[in-house]
Design a protein around this motif. Structure first.
Motif, mmCIF file in Angstrom:
data_model
loop_
_atom_site.group_PDB
_atom_site.id
_atom_site.type_symbol
_atom_site.label_atom_id
_atom_site.label_comp_id
_atom_site.label_asym_id
_atom_site.label_seq_id
_atom_site.Cartn_x
_atom_site.Cartn_y
_atom_site.Cartn_z
ATOM 1 N N SER A 77 0.729 -1.157 -0.060
ATOM 2 C CA SER A 77 -0.336 0.192 0.025
ATOM 3 C C SER A 77 1.268 1.061 0.240
ATOM 4 O O SER A 77 0.823 2.367 0.984
ATOM 5 N N GLN B 177 -11.516 4.045 -2.318
ATOM 6 C CA GLN B 177 -11.295 2.598 -2.250
ATOM 7 C C GLN B 177 -12.287 2.037 -1.742
ATOM 8 O O GLN B 177 -12.880 2.207 -0.463
ATOM 9 N N GLU C 224 -11.913 -0.760 0.678
ATOM 10 C CA GLU C 224 -11.667 -0.559 2.349
ATOM 11 C C GLU C 224 -12.054 1.400 3.063
ATOM 12 O O GLU C 224 -11.501 1.231 4.757
ATOM 13 N N GLU D 5 -5.370 -3.629 2.017
ATOM 14 C CA GLU D 5 -6.964 -3.491 1.755
ATOM 15 C C GLU D 5 -7.344 -4.779 1.534
ATOM 16 O O GLU D 5 -8.378 -5.025 2.103
#
Length: 589
Positions: free
Chosen positions: A190, A312, A314, A345
């Motif tokens: 990430s 996104q 999440e 995520e």
């Protein structure tokens, strides 16, 4: 405006004898806009017709697309495998330059390798031609014998449909530069959190003039390297009227709206990532995005279209994602979110819902043929996910969702889709995006092809035709646009002229393979959007690009200078990303 013909006698003086061709009936393309902005003017330029015929190349044994050998229209009626021609048309919505009396100018591009669409697939014509009138193509394929008001020589060039870049962030590359953070190593793929998870309350939003400078830079940077449709999946926030005005003035084609989420990302004082949930922020963000689309969908002569952007998977709660999808259906617009983008995520969705991000989105009704999934890397198909239960690729294919593959961004973080070929064989619709800088769509085609071969240990994977299709036709499905990503009668005049014949390129038999194996965004010579020449001779025609770059550099360097104020460890940029070699600054007087 497109260049005038040097010989006034070449102007069309009568109707074309070719048969009528139906216009596109796609709803999202045809729906009239609700906003009319100030039209930008395209600076005049002049281009002469090619006076000599180029000797034909020998036919290649294995071309990326079939080459159609055709006779001139004058001696042979067009068929689906030959030339595709429409008669001249006039539409009240056209904003193209007109000759006296209100007649729309007809432009002929001739002498190059033309990638025409025959209704089912692309095919290549040597010394072919493309004719557009106003914002629409009226002929694409073999030689054209009809009248034209102006001519553009494509000798030594590929005449290609413009690329659909399905992953553009209108933020500039200040944050991208920090992706390969050398001072922190627990991102677990990430890496964008190196700039997207500051200390809470410490990062100050840039002022409107800085936002405008970065948006201008991104739009023109992408345009110059072959992108004619920009899918803006989230960028700088604020000054949305300025955003619309900029699109109108620059002439670019954009899908987007303000991004939103209800779980913001921050780092604590020890550098640990956490999510800060605020349902009211997400709800208001969705309302703002819907209001933007209602107000501006169809602005800039139809070149700005709405698309909802929950940031996104999440960072958005299930209720927010469901509400977003309901709004998208009501507005009849596509929707994008990042999913399968990183292991943090993936694990958060597994922990919260006990299923993969793709399966979660399918179960809440988010996935369908109007959904674009940014990245889609970490699925049941990827070994790093360590989750062999279920089949995310089958789910994607059955729901008809599009995956926006960004090969270079993931390659430089030491990973890739597993694999382009496997997704394709499973029936997943694939498109191409850049995400990171440079936004070089030509280079992305090569990355997609090479990474597919490496991932599968199979040199026959990642065929040239498949990556080219992903960058053109693949990006149109979720938009429901059958008038983009192709050169065919009735399609939008979004066209690229790309240099192939130069010493920096190989001698070639197949121009598509030459483009993908050896091309670069810097080879893009001419970019036409909606029938307007926006780049010619490799330079933008509407704005001083040197000034644009200088302003973007100033804003970017200001961002870098402020990094220690919001970074958890106070590290400056040169410690996060050490220079390749020691850099000695210029001496000051």
């Amino acid at each position: 405006m497109p260049p005038r013909a040097s010989n006034p006698s070449s102007r069309r003086t009568g109707p074309s004898p070719s048969a009528p061709c139906p216009r596109s009936t796609t709803s999202s393309a045809a729906r009239p806009g609700r906003w009319t902005g100030r039209s930008a003017r395209l600076s005049s330029s002049r281009c002469s017709a090619s006076s000599t015929s180029r000797p034909p190349r020998p036919p290649s044994i294995t071309s990326a697309f079939p080459r159609a050998w055709v006779l001139a229209w004058k001696t042979s009626s067009p068929t689906p495998s030959q030339a595709f021609t429409c008669p001249p048309t006039r539409t009240s919505s056209s904003r193209s330059p007109e000759w006296g009396g209100g007649r729309i100018m007809r432009t002929l591009i001739e002498g190059g390798w033309v990638v025409a669409f025959n209704g089912k697939s692309h095919e290549v014509y040597e010394q072919g031609s493309v004719v557009f009138e106003g914002d629409r193509i009226v002929h694409a394929g073999g030689p054209y014998a009809g009248p034209a008001d102006t001519r553009l020589s494509a000798r030594g060039k590929l005449v290609s449909p413009g690329f659909i870049n399905t992953h553009v962030h209108t933020t500039g590359n200040a944050g991208d530069y920090l992706l390969l953070d050398m001072a922190k190593n627990d991102y677990r793929t990430s890496n964008y959190m190196s700039f997207a998870a500051p200390l809470k309350g410490k990062m100050t939003p840039p002022p409107p003039e800085a936002v405008a400078a970065l948006r201008t830079f991104v739009f023109l940077h992408a345009l110059r390297q072959g992108t004619t449709t920009i899918i803006d999946v989230g960028g700088q926030r604020g000054d949305w009227e300025g955003y619309v005005r900029l699109i109108d003035e620059l002439g670019v084609r954009v899908y987007g709206s303000p991004p939103f989420r209800d779980r913001n990302t921050f780092s604590d004082a020890q550098g640990r990532l956490y999510y800060d949930h605020d349902a009211s922020v997400g709800t208001q963000g969705l309302k703002d995005a819907v209001a933007f689309i209602r107000e501006y969908d169809g602005a800039a002569q139809g070149r700005l279209r709405g698309m909802l952007n929950p940031s996104q998977v999440e960072t958005c709660s299930e209720p927010l994602l469901r509400a977003c999808k309901d709004a998208a259906r009501e507005l009849d617009v596509p929707v994008h979110t990042h999913a399968g983008g990183n292991l943090v995520e993936f694990q958060r969705i597994m922990d919260e819902y006990r299923k993969t991000p793709i399966q979660f989105l399918a179960d809440i009704g988010f996935l369908d043929d109007r959904a674009l999934i940014g990245h889609g890397v970490f699925t049941t198909a990827h070994a790093w996910s360590h989750y062999p239960f279920g089949d995310d690729l089958r789910v994607l294919a059955e729901r008809g969702a599009t995956v926006g593959h960004c090969p270079y961004k993931y390659a430089k973080m030491a990973m890739t889709l597993c694999s382009f070929q496997r997704y394709l064989d499973a029936g997943v619709n694939l498109a191409i995006g850049t995400d990171t800088f440079p936004m070089d769509m030509v280079a992305e085609l090569r990355w997609a092809s090479i990474l597919a071969k490496v991932a599968d240990a199979n040199y026959q994977a990642g065929q040239h035709r498949d990556v080219f299709n992903a960058a053109t036709l693949g990006g149109c499905k979720f938009l429901r646009r059958d008038d983009l990503g192709r050169l065919a009668p009735g399609a939008k005049a979004d066209i690229l002229l790309i240099n192939l014949d130069h010493l920096g390129a190989p001698v070639y038999a197949d121009p598509i393979k030459a483009l993908i194996d050896a091309g670069s965004g810097r080879d893009v010579d001419t970019v036409i959007v909606d029938g307007k020449i926006l780049v010619q001779g490799g330079r933008t025609t509407r704005i001083d690009e040197d000034e644009v770059y200088a302003r973007a550099r100033e804003v970017t360097e200001r961002f870098w200078s402020n990094v220690p104020t919001w970074r958890w460890d106070g590290a400056p940029v040169d410690r996060i990303i050490p220079p390749a070699f020691p850099i000695h600054g210029a001496a000051t007087k």
